[in-house]
Design a protein around this motif. Structure first.
Motif, short mmCIF file in Angstrom:
data_model
loop_
_atom_site.label_atom_id
_atom_site.label_comp_id
_atom_site.label_asym_id
_atom_site.label_seq_id
_atom_site.Cartn_x
_atom_site.Cartn_y
_atom_site.Cartn_z
N PRO A 1 0.92 -1.30 0.18
CA PRO A 1 -0.03 -0.17 -0.08
C PRO A 1 0.99 1.27 -0.27
O PRO A 1 2.05 1.19 0.57
CB PRO A 1 -0.89 0.04 1.23
N ASP A 2 -0.07 2.43 -0.38
CA ASP A 2 1.14 3.60 -0.34
C ASP A 2 1.41 4.22 0.85
O ASP A 2 2.95 4.65 1.05
CB ASP A 2 0.17 4.67 -1.08
N ASN A 3 1.01 3.50 2.10
CA ASN A 3 1.60 3.98 3.36
C ASN A 3 2.78 3.22 3.92
O ASN A 3 3.30 3.34 4.98
CB ASN A 3 0.32 3.99 4.35
N ALA A 4 3.23 2.18 3.13
CA ALA A 4 4.48 1.31 3.43
C ALA A 4 5.65 1.47 2.47
O ALA A 4 5.37 1.61 1.53
CB ALA A 4 3.93 -0.01 3.59
N ASP A 5 6.78 1.47 3.34
CA ASP A 5 7.79 1.90 2.39
C ASP A 5 8.64 0.63 2.61
O ASP A 5 9.36 0.30 3.78
CB ASP A 5 8.63 3.17 2.93
N PHE A 6 9.14 -0.11 1.76
CA PHE A 6 9.92 -1.51 2.01
C PHE A 6 11.29 -1.12 1.31
O PHE A 6 11.45 -1.06 -0.01
CB PHE A 6 9.30 -2.66 1.19
N VAL A 7 12.28 -1.15 2.38
CA VAL A 7 13.58 -1.01 1.82
C VAL A 7 14.33 -2.20 2.04
O VAL A 7 14.77 -2.74 3.06
CB VAL A 7 14.24 0.08 2.68
N PHE A 8 14.48 -2.94 0.78
CA PHE A 8 15.32 -4.31 0.79
C PHE A 8 16.64 -4.17 1.16
O PHE A 8 17.23 -3.39 0.96
CB PHE A 8 14.81 -4.89 -0.73
N GLY A 9 16.97 -5.11 2.01
CA GLY A 9 18.22 -5.39 2.65
C GLY A 9 18.89 -6.59 3.03
O GLY A 9 18.10 -7.46 2.68
N HIS A 10 20.19 -6.70 3.18
CA HIS A 10 20.78 -7.90 3.13
C HIS A 10 21.94 -7.83 4.01
O HIS A 10 23.05 -7.33 3.69
CB HIS A 10 21.08 -8.48 1.65
N PRO A 11 22.02 -8.28 5.32
CA PRO A 11 22.96 -8.42 6.02
C PRO A 11 23.87 -9.51 5.85
O PRO A 11 23.77 -10.74 5.60
CB PRO A 11 22.40 -8.60 7.59
N MET A 12 25.23 -9.24 5.53
CA MET A 12 26.00 -9.99 5.03
C MET A 12 26.82 -10.57 6.27
O MET A 12 28.12 -10.69 6.38
CB MET A 12 27.31 -9.53 4.19
N ALA A 13 26.07 -11.41 7.18
CA ALA A 13 26.88 -12.09 8.33
C ALA A 13 25.75 -13.11 8.56
O ALA A 13 24.58 -13.08 8.38
CB ALA A 13 27.01 -10.96 9.47
N GLY A 14 26.03 -13.99 9.60
CA GLY A 14 25.04 -14.78 10.05
C GLY A 14 25.93 -16.48 10.47
O GLY A 14 27.15 -16.51 10.12
N ARG A 15 25.05 -17.30 10.97
CA ARG A 15 25.64 -18.67 11.01
C ARG A 15 24.88 -19.56 10.12
O ARG A 15 23.63 -19.30 10.03
CB ARG A 15 25.60 -18.87 12.44
N GLU A 16 25.32 -20.65 9.78
CA GLU A 16 24.58 -21.83 8.98
C GLU A 16 23.52 -22.41 9.72
O GLU A 16 22.59 -22.84 9.29
CB GLU A 16 25.65 -22.58 8.53
N ASN A 17 24.01 -22.40 11.12
CA ASN A 17 22.59 -23.15 11.95
C ASN A 17 21.26 -22.50 12.12
O ASN A 17 21.25 -21.20 12.05
CB ASN A 17 23.46 -23.29 13.31
N ARG A 18 20.55 -23.41 12.26
CA ARG A 18 19.11 -22.79 12.20
C ARG A 18 18.34 -22.80 13.75
O ARG A 18 19.12 -23.41 14.60
CB ARG A 18 18.15 -23.52 11.53
N GLY A 19 17.73 -21.74 14.05
CA GLY A 19 16.94 -21.61 15.15
C GLY A 19 17.49 -20.33 16.35
O GLY A 19 18.55 -20.05 16.10
N LEU A 20 16.60 -20.34 16.92
CA LEU A 20 16.81 -19.06 17.93
C LEU A 20 17.91 -19.19 18.76
O LEU A 20 18.83 -18.35 19.14
CB LEU A 20 15.62 -18.84 18.84
N SER A 21 18.28 -20.53 19.24
CA SER A 21 19.27 -20.81 20.07
C SER A 21 20.81 -20.58 19.48
O SER A 21 21.77 -20.42 20.12
CB SER A 21 19.15 -22.39 20.45
#
Length: 287
Positions: A109-129
């Motif tokens: 909708p016109d009232n939303a601004d989506f700024v697409f981004g990509h953090p070049m960091a992280g770990r391969e494992n899945r999950g909050l832990s």
């Protein structure tokens, strides 16, 4: 500012930790289908409150960070859109941009601004832990602005990601993003998977490995649900990079077959120069 993280897994949890540890002016909320993760995050003080039903918190969100797989993103935006407040800012963490932007922007909708981004960091494992705000420290961040985006919102997000630890924040076109990520990230994963799967499983390789093999295969601890999506959605750039890698591998293979020491040395010297340029290292130690 009320920040809502949609998807409280590894990356979403890392954002929550980094925001909590490095800012004091934001309230953090989360949406997830994993009630146990939401409960643990609430009890630990990581988030103010967690929600299974987006409509309970989306209307209050000033910023929504979508930390989900690329192919889920469209359906979430579609279902959340009726609840967006006026002026809400949206961003994501997905590793491909062209196809995602083409799918998402028509839904906004016109009232939303989506700024697409990509953090070049992280770990391969899945999950909050496995979440850790530390992985963002000194890392790169890419934004892919479009004509719909407000310069003020891009500036705000840039300041936020710098505040939580990212060092180099760059704005690039969606196509350049996909081209360079196809090389620096996706090709690296293709090579690592191919290398470790070419091993003779009867050799007991782990008894003989050194740093070289461990470094090259570290990223094979891979999320098999996510990466095929990334490969397919960026296959034109990725296949082009695979061809370029294959050309270099063929050259080195031919040099080895022909015992062509001069060609091998030239290729190794070139690779060393490029490595030192990439990491801003002093080459004088090799002279």
């Amino acid at each position: 500012m009320k920040i809502v993280i949609a998807g409280l897994g590894n990356i979403g949890g890392s954002f929550a930790l980094a925001i909590k540890d490095n800012t004091s002016e934001h309230d953090i909320y989360a949406i997830d289908i994993d009630t146990e993760s939401l409960k643990n995050a609430e009890e630990s003080g990581l988030i103010t409150k967690g929600y299974e039903h987006p409509e309970e918190i989306i209307p209050q969100a000033d910023l929504i960070i979508f930390s989900v797989y690329p192919m889920i993103l469209k359906s979430l935006v579609e279902s959340y859109a009726p609840y967006f407040k006026e002026g809400v800012i949206l961003t994501d963490v997905t590793g491909v941009k062209r196809s995602i932007i083409e799918e998402i922007e028509p839904l906004l909708p016109d009232n939303a601004d989506f700024v697409f981004g990509h953090p070049m960091a992280g770990r391969e494992n899945r999950g909050l832990s496995f979440a850790s705000g530390e992985v963002f420290q000194g890392a790169n961040y890419l934004f892919t602005p479009t004509g719909r985006n407000s310069g003020e919102n891009i500036k705000m997000l840039t300041e936020l990601v710098e505040q939580i630890g990212f060092k180099n924040v760059t704005s690039v076109t969606p196509d350049f993003h996909d081209e360079v990520i196809g090389f620096t990230s996706q090709l690296a994963h293709v090579i690592a998977v191919s290398l470790i799967n070419s091993d003779d499983t009867n050799r007991n390789t782990k008894a003989y490995t050194g740093d070289s093999y461990r470094d090259l295969t570290r990223i094979t601890n891979i999320n098999e649900k996510l990466w095929p999506e990334l490969f397919i959605m960026n296959k034109d750039h990725l296949l082009s990079h695979i061809d370029g890698f294959r050309d270099q591998l063929d050259q080195l293979t031919t040099a080895i077959e022909n015992e062509d020491i001069e060609t091998m040395q030239k290729m190794m010297i070139e690779s060393r120069h490029r490595y030192h340029d990439l990491h801003n290292l002093d080459e004088s130690v090799w002279k």
